[in-house]
Design an enzyme around this catalytic site. Structure first.
Site: not given
Ligand code: GLN
Length: 521
Positions: A78, A186, A210
């Site tokens: 990532k 994400s 995410s």
């Molecule tokens: N969807 C959540 C956010 O936008 C979690 C994102 C994540 O876990 N990095 O904050």
């Protein structure tokens, strides 16, 4: 023989050891698959030369009988992890030219165990999002199509012509574009790459879901470890008290193999626990006999798809049949978790992102004085969602509102943590919930008007980050449209082993789901 890209990590490990194929051949097969899948936009950077050099070194190790735990296994990273000498963009324009002079602990641990790096994977900008549509490098497209759409064999051509070659954004009729599914976010690039056979496994991070949500959307396995199990050093920070890295892979066993390498104490991260890392792979065959599995009644939320509700019920039956005791439990503060998360996470983000000011690294837009330079740099470098988070975060931390928002959210966080502690004190070993309230939605379908629509994706996952506990997402079946659905297992702190054991039982009962054919190639 199975195509090399279709092997699991454990099968590839065996094949390499038996010299059925070489690490170089394994890397080459993946490099070719990645090239053919560019329309999905899972990789923001391909590093084929690096992969081949690492694979060659692995072949030498194998020849000398010195293979390490992940020798020759091709992985994607990532693009939130700093990789020495290889750009790390965090999905943002502001870090578009950032070439870190150091390696994150997680990736270093993987390379120390012999893994091979294929490239950097797309993500939502600074890991903020649930669909991979906030990336400055264009959205990732899921390899999964709905059954009704997958009959059309022209979708690969549509996708390739919709990609603007300069920006990687998708241009075209919204109705047509919404036929393509989001991979979740994400860690959307990680999940899509694993599901599309563009790597055997990938690193990912999870601040509010995410790892688990994209895993659920793509029929892959993802685990967010206990806070402190994995070092955060060298991983671009979003919300430091919630962020944890973990793997996305195609099987529970593969996730266990990867996590063992990624985890462990690290003097460079003081929040990283000084605890030995168990042999997670050994835990996958433990079974669930004698385990007490909790079903939280508060997770039966309005608006949840009936198919997910049915699958959740099915999951409890699988576990009961395998010898677990199923009990209903209560986590009464669940309904406050999402609003509290969307205060705590932006608050920490607004502070973490203050460092991107055009002075030390990344983008700089010149201005008439230093304040003007800051403003121009940040205005040009951050996307909409990141700006929104910075504004929310700054607001909830500001003098007049700190007690009303931030302090209250922190109190709720304590209550959420206590809810879990009470359930575990009753002898419950793990909790079973759906991973997401719906299957993957279409590109452009959600959140453009009301961001809360997107935030609701995290309803089952954020509690776990707020409490610092481990959570595993495992595919459990397909919906009536042929899209994958996942279940989530939440464990006791530092007891990832139980999650792997229970997850394996679900994987065995559900049967491994067939991943999509490459319509994109
Ligand atoms: N969807 C959540 C956010 O936008 C979690 C994102 C994540 O876990 N990095 O904050």
């Amino acid at each position: 023989m199975t195509e090399l890209t279709h092997l699991t990590i454990s099968e590839a490990r065996d094949g390499l050891k038996a010299k059925t194929f070489s690490a170089t051949e394994l890397a080459q097969a993946h490099i070719a698959a990645v090239e053919k899948a560019r329309a999905l936009n899972a990789y923001v950077l391909e590093t084929p030369e690096k992969a081949l050099a690492m694979a060659k070194a692995s072949d030498e190790k194998i020849a000398r009988g010195e293979a390490r735990a992940l020798e020759g296994i091709p992985l994607g990273v990532k693009d939130l992890f700093c990789t020495d000498g290889v750009t790390a963009t965090a999905g943002s324009k502001i870090l578009g030219n950032f070439n870190p002079p150091y390696e994150s602990t997680v990736t270093q641990n993987l390379w120390n165990d012999g893994a091979v790096m294929l490239g950097k994977l797309n993500l939502d900008e600074f890991a903020m999002g649930s669909s991979n549509e906030t990336s400055a490098y264009g959205p990732v497209v899921s390899p999964w199509l709905r059954r009704d759409d997958s009959g059309s064999n022209s979708l690969g051509t549509v996708l390739r012509s919709a990609r603007d070659s300069a920006t990687n954004t998708l241009q075209g009729d919204a109705g047509l574009l919404s036929k393509f599914r989001v991979p979740g976010g994400s860690s959307g690039g990680s999940a899509a790459a694993v599901a599309a056979h563009l790597c055997l496994g990938a690193t990912a991070t999870d601040t509010g879901g995410s790892i688990r949500q994209p895993a659920a959307f793509t029929g892959t396995v993802g685990i967010k470890p206990t806070y402190g199990r994995v070092s955060r050093w060298g991983t671009v920070a979003f919300a430091s008290s919630l962020d944890q890295a973990g793997p996305i892979a195609r099987t529970v066993r593969d996730a266990a193999i990867m996590l063992r390498s990624m985890a462990g104490p690290d003097a460079k991260d003081t929040t990283c626990a000084d605890l030995p890392v168990p042999d997670y792979e050994a835990a996958v065959t433990r079974g669930v006999k004698g385990l007490k599995i909790g079903i939280p009644k508060e997770y039966r939320v309005e608006g949840m798809s009936p198919e997910i509700e049915k699958l959740w019920q099915q999951g409890t039956e699988w576990l009961r049949a395998a010898g677990a005791e199923i009990v209903e439990v209560s986590l009464p503060h669940t309904k406050y978790a999402l609003p509290a998360y969307y205060i705590v996470a932006p608050a920490e983000a607004s502070s973490n992102l203050a460092r991107y000011d055009g002075v030390r690294y990344g983008l700089r837009e010149n201005g008439k004085d230093i304040a003007d330079m800051y403003e121009r740099t940040r205005a040009a470098g951050f996307g909409r969602e990141v700006k929104r988070r910075i504004m929310i975060g700054t607001y909830v931390l500001s003098a007049g509102y700190y007690d009303a928002y931030y302090v209250r959210a922190q109190k709720i966080r304590t209550l959420i943590k206590r809810d879990f502690e009470e359930v575990y004190a009753q002898g419950v070993h793990a909790i079973l919930t759906p991973a997401t309230p719906s299957a993957a939605f279409g590109i452009g379908e959600k959140g453009s008007g009301d961001p809360v629509e997107m935030y609701l994706n995290d309803i089952f996952t954020v509690t776990v980050n707020m409490a610092g506990l481990p959570g595993l997402a495992v595919p459990a079946g397909l919906d009536s449209q042929g899209l994958p659905l996942g279940l989530q297992l939440i464990g006791r702190a530092f007891d990832e082993e139980t999650l792997f054991a229970v997850g394996q039982v679900i994987e065995d009962a559900a049967g491994r789901i067939a991943l999509p054919q490459p319509w994109w190639a």
